[in-house]
Design an enzyme around this catalytic site. Structure first.
Site, PDB file in Angstrom:
ATOM      1  N   ARG A  61       0.820  -1.205   0.000  1.00 35.10           N
ATOM      2  CA  ARG A  61       0.000   0.000   0.000  1.00 35.10           C
ATOM      3  C   ARG A  61       0.862   1.268   0.000  1.00 35.10           C
ATOM      4  O   ARG A  61       1.796   1.402   0.800  1.00 35.10           O
ATOM      5  CB  ARG A  61      -0.903  -0.012   1.228  1.00 35.10           C
ATOM      6  CG  ARG A  61      -2.085   0.939   1.158  1.00 35.10           C
ATOM      7  CD  ARG A  61      -3.176   0.430   0.263  1.00 35.10           C
ATOM      8  NE  ARG A  61      -3.929  -0.672   0.838  1.00 35.10           N
ATOM      9  CZ  ARG A  61      -4.457  -1.648   0.134  1.00 35.10           C
ATOM     10  NH1 ARG A  61      -4.307  -1.680  -1.183  1.00 35.10           N
ATOM     11  NH2 ARG A  61      -5.147  -2.610   0.719  1.00 35.10           N
ATOM     12  N   HIS A 120     -10.438   2.484  -1.213  1.00 35.57           N
ATOM     13  CA  HIS A 120     -10.733   2.889   0.162  1.00 35.57           C
ATOM     14  C   HIS A 120     -11.174   4.355   0.214  1.00 35.57           C
ATOM     15  O   HIS A 120     -10.643   5.194  -0.505  1.00 35.57           O
ATOM     16  CB  HIS A 120      -9.494   2.732   1.054  1.00 35.57           C
ATOM     17  CG  HIS A 120      -9.009   1.323   1.174  1.00 35.57           C
ATOM     18  ND1 HIS A 120      -8.333   0.676   0.166  1.00 35.57           N
ATOM     19  CD2 HIS A 120      -9.093   0.432   2.206  1.00 35.57           C
ATOM     20  CE1 HIS A 120      -8.037  -0.549   0.551  1.00 35.57           C
ATOM     21  NE2 HIS A 120      -8.475  -0.723   1.784  1.00 35.57           N
ATOM     22  N   LYS A 146     -12.523  -5.270  -3.601  1.00 35.85           N
ATOM     23  CA  LYS A 146     -12.562  -4.897  -2.188  1.00 35.85           C
ATOM     24  C   LYS A 146     -12.825  -3.395  -2.101  1.00 35.85           C
ATOM     25  O   LYS A 146     -12.028  -2.587  -2.576  1.00 35.85           O
ATOM     26  CB  LYS A 146     -11.238  -5.232  -1.507  1.00 35.85           C
ATOM     27  CG  LYS A 146     -11.159  -4.791  -0.042  1.00 35.85           C
ATOM     28  CD  LYS A 146      -9.741  -4.960   0.498  1.00 35.85           C
ATOM     29  CE  LYS A 146      -9.629  -4.436   1.915  1.00 35.85           C
ATOM     30  NZ  LYS A 146      -8.234  -4.404   2.394  1.00 35.85           N
ATOM     31  N   ARG A 185     -18.054  -5.348   9.187  1.00 34.48           N
ATOM     32  CA  ARG A 185     -16.899  -6.257   9.122  1.00 34.48           C
ATOM     33  C   ARG A 185     -17.311  -7.679   9.503  1.00 34.48           C
ATOM     34  O   ARG A 185     -16.836  -8.660   8.917  1.00 34.48           O
ATOM     35  CB  ARG A 185     -15.804  -5.796  10.088  1.00 34.48           C
ATOM     36  CG  ARG A 185     -15.013  -4.600   9.640  1.00 34.48           C
ATOM     37  CD  ARG A 185     -13.927  -4.297  10.659  1.00 34.48           C
ATOM     38  NE  ARG A 185     -13.074  -3.212  10.221  1.00 34.48           N
ATOM     39  CZ  ARG A 185     -12.021  -3.346   9.436  1.00 34.48           C
ATOM     40  NH1 ARG A 185     -11.695  -4.558   8.998  1.00 34.48           N
ATOM     41  NH2 ARG A 185     -11.283  -2.314   9.084  1.00 34.48           N
ATOM     42  N   GLN A 209     -10.756  -2.399  13.259  1.00 27.08           N
ATOM     43  CA  GLN A 209     -10.403  -3.782  12.941  1.00 27.08           C
ATOM     44  C   GLN A 209     -10.337  -4.616  14.218  1.00 27.08           C
ATOM     45  O   GLN A 209      -9.636  -4.273  15.161  1.00 27.08           O
ATOM     46  CB  GLN A 209      -9.057  -3.827  12.217  1.00 27.08           C
ATOM     47  CG  GLN A 209      -8.708  -5.179  11.613  1.00 27.08           C
ATOM     48  CD  GLN A 209      -7.396  -5.135  10.855  1.00 27.08           C
ATOM     49  OE1 GLN A 209      -6.398  -4.587  11.346  1.00 27.08           O
ATOM     50  NE2 GLN A 209      -7.378  -5.685   9.658  1.00 27.08           N
TER      51      GLN A 209
END
Length: 224
Positions: A61, A120, A146, A185, A209
């Site tokens: 990333r 994102h 995604k 999630r 997360q």
């Protein structure tokens, strides 16, 4: 209800240990964040990762996407090519990277790389129409998508989960970050048909997360 655990090791010495720990703790897959590793250790880290590539997502990333890769855009494209040659289960490549680097797209196509096209939004969850348009554009590059947004309201989670009813013929991973996004999630693999969701091995890599152990406990409780 499969889980992919993010491995954000800062050294090749710890990389194998963390990957093995994730599988010992019950993960189905691992996401290896190569951008967290020093450039000087990339080759050694790739050698280690190759042993797990059939159950791994390779990710590199850029800092513009909240990543840690410190090299130039040209270096990153070259490393993405190198990572693809290891033939991981999936190679995560940002949608913006694909539309800005046609030579990378050609390379990945020629080498039949399995890519996870990612996108994102670190501030909000766009309107449904915008997300549908985005999905239509992203699916040009592959069948695995995604899309991760940021939940500002609990209704954002509900909106995202509803997409699984209308988007078909895709392996879609769609959920929201942040504390308000935790519900999406968890439920994206239950209410939705996401091939897997993400968890951390320890400290969260992104906001909201859950850890692998937390996610497994929740899923096991739902099954019971």
């Amino acid at each position: 209800m499969k889980i992919c655990t993010t491995i954000a090791s800062s050294s090749s010495l710890d990389l194998e240990k963390q990957i093995k720990q994730a599988f010992a703790d019950g993960t189905n897959f691992v996401e290896i964040r190569f951008d967290y590793l020093p450039l000087s250790e990339m080759q050694e880290s790739l050698r280690i990762a190759n042993s797990f590539r059939n159950k791994a997502v390779f990710t590199l990333r850029p800092d513009s996407q909240k990543g840690k890769f410190s090299g130039s855009a040209h270096e990153r494209v070259n490393w993405l090519k190198e990572l693809s040659l290891s033939r991981p289960m999936l190679l995560d490549v940002e949608y913006d990277t694909l539309i800005n680097h046609e030579e990378l797209v050609d390379f990945l196509t020629d080498h039949k790389a399995r890519i996870l096209v990612s996108w994102h939004d670190f501030e909000r969850t766009p309107a449904n129409e915008s997300l549908l348009d985005l999905i239509g554009q992203m699916r040009i590059y592959g069948n695995f998508l995604k899309i991760v947004t940021t939940a500002e309201h609990i209704q954002d989670c509900i909106r995202l989960l509803d997409f699984y009813k209308v988007v078909t013929n895709l392996d879609l991973i769609l959920f929201a970050m942040g504390e308000l996004g935790v519900l999406s999630r968890i439920l994206c693999t239950i209410y939705g048909n996401a091939p897997f969701t993400y968890a951390s091995l320890g400290k969260s890599v992104v906001p909201g997360q859950l850890t692998l152990l937390e996610m497994r406990k929740l899923y096991e409780g739902m099954i019971l």
